[in-house]
Scaffold this motif. Structure first.
Motif, PDB file in Angstrom:
ATOM      1  N   CYS A  11       5.495  -2.036   5.863  1.00  0.00           N
ATOM      2  CA  CYS A  11       5.983  -2.169   4.497  1.00  0.00           C
ATOM      3  C   CYS A  11       7.512  -2.133   4.489  1.00  0.00           C
ATOM      4  CB  CYS A  11       5.419  -1.048   3.626  1.00  0.00           C
ATOM      5  SG  CYS A  11       6.084  -1.026   1.942  1.00  0.00           S
ATOM      6  N   GLN A  18       0.513  -0.965   7.005  1.00  0.00           N
ATOM      7  CA  GLN A  18      -0.435  -1.194   5.924  1.00  0.00           C
ATOM      8  C   GLN A  18      -1.351  -2.353   6.301  1.00  0.00           C
ATOM      9  OE1 GLN A  18      -0.501   0.837   3.265  1.00  0.00           O
ATOM     10  NE2 GLN A  18       1.275   1.914   4.059  1.00  0.00           N
ATOM     11  N   SER A  21      -1.345  -5.742   1.868  1.00  0.00           N
ATOM     12  CA  SER A  21       0.033  -5.780   1.391  1.00  0.00           C
ATOM     13  C   SER A  21       0.316  -7.085   0.664  1.00  0.00           C
ATOM     14  CB  SER A  21       0.999  -5.612   2.562  1.00  0.00           C
ATOM     15  OG  SER A  21       0.828  -6.647   3.513  1.00  0.00           O
ATOM     16  N   GLN A  28       6.485  -7.726   4.040  1.00  0.00           N
ATOM     17  CA  GLN A  28       5.328  -7.075   3.443  1.00  0.00           C
ATOM     18  C   GLN A  28       5.746  -5.904   2.554  1.00  0.00           C
ATOM     19  OE1 GLN A  28       2.479  -8.659   4.150  1.00  0.00           O
ATOM     20  NE2 GLN A  28       3.696  -9.947   5.473  1.00  0.00           N
ATOM     21  N   CYS A  30       3.587  -2.776   0.678  1.00  0.00           N
ATOM     22  CA  CYS A  30       2.242  -2.211   0.529  1.00  0.00           C
ATOM     23  C   CYS A  30       1.875  -2.065  -0.940  1.00  0.00           C
ATOM     24  CB  CYS A  30       2.139  -0.868   1.259  1.00  0.00           C
ATOM     25  SG  CYS A  30       3.026   0.502   0.502  1.00  0.00           S
ATOM     26  N   CYS A  31       0.593  -1.962  -1.185  1.00  0.00           N
ATOM     27  CA  CYS A  31       0.079  -1.855  -2.557  1.00  0.00           C
ATOM     28  C   CYS A  31       0.596  -0.610  -3.254  1.00  0.00           C
ATOM     29  CB  CYS A  31      -1.446  -1.863  -2.544  1.00  0.00           C
ATOM     30  SG  CYS A  31      -2.136  -3.417  -1.933  1.00  0.00           S
ATOM     31  N   GLU A  34       4.208  -1.303  -4.226  1.00  0.00           N
ATOM     32  CA  GLU A  34       4.199  -2.301  -5.291  1.00  0.00           C
ATOM     33  C   GLU A  34       3.881  -1.637  -6.635  1.00  0.00           C
ATOM     34  OE1 GLU A  34       1.729  -6.242  -6.753  1.00  0.00           O
ATOM     35  OE2 GLU A  34       1.077  -5.176  -4.962  1.00  0.00           O
TER      36      GLU A  34
END
Length: 60
Positions: A11, A18, A21, A28, A30-31, A34
């Motif tokens: 990330c 991760q 992503s 990238q 990551c969720c 985000e």
């Protein structure tokens, strides 16, 4: 999203590996990061950190 048996990505924000992503300009996010970025407000102290990390997208 990174799917299947591909190796985990790093990330751009937190630096953690991760499996799921968001890819932006080949990097990238990551969720978790985000979600936290979307929830943050301009007056939140963490907002400047996200801006600083996202500038790395434009640096490469």
């Amino acid at each position: 999203m990174v799917e299947g048996n591909q190796r985990p990505q790093i990330c751009l924000i937190c630096g953690q590996e991760q499996h799921e992503s968001l890819e932006i300009l080949g990097k990238q996010i990551c969720c978790t990061c985000e979600t936290e970025m979307v929830k943050s407000k301009v007056e939140d102290p963490v907002y400047l950190y996200y801006v600083w990390r996202l500038r790395r997208l434009l640096a490469h």
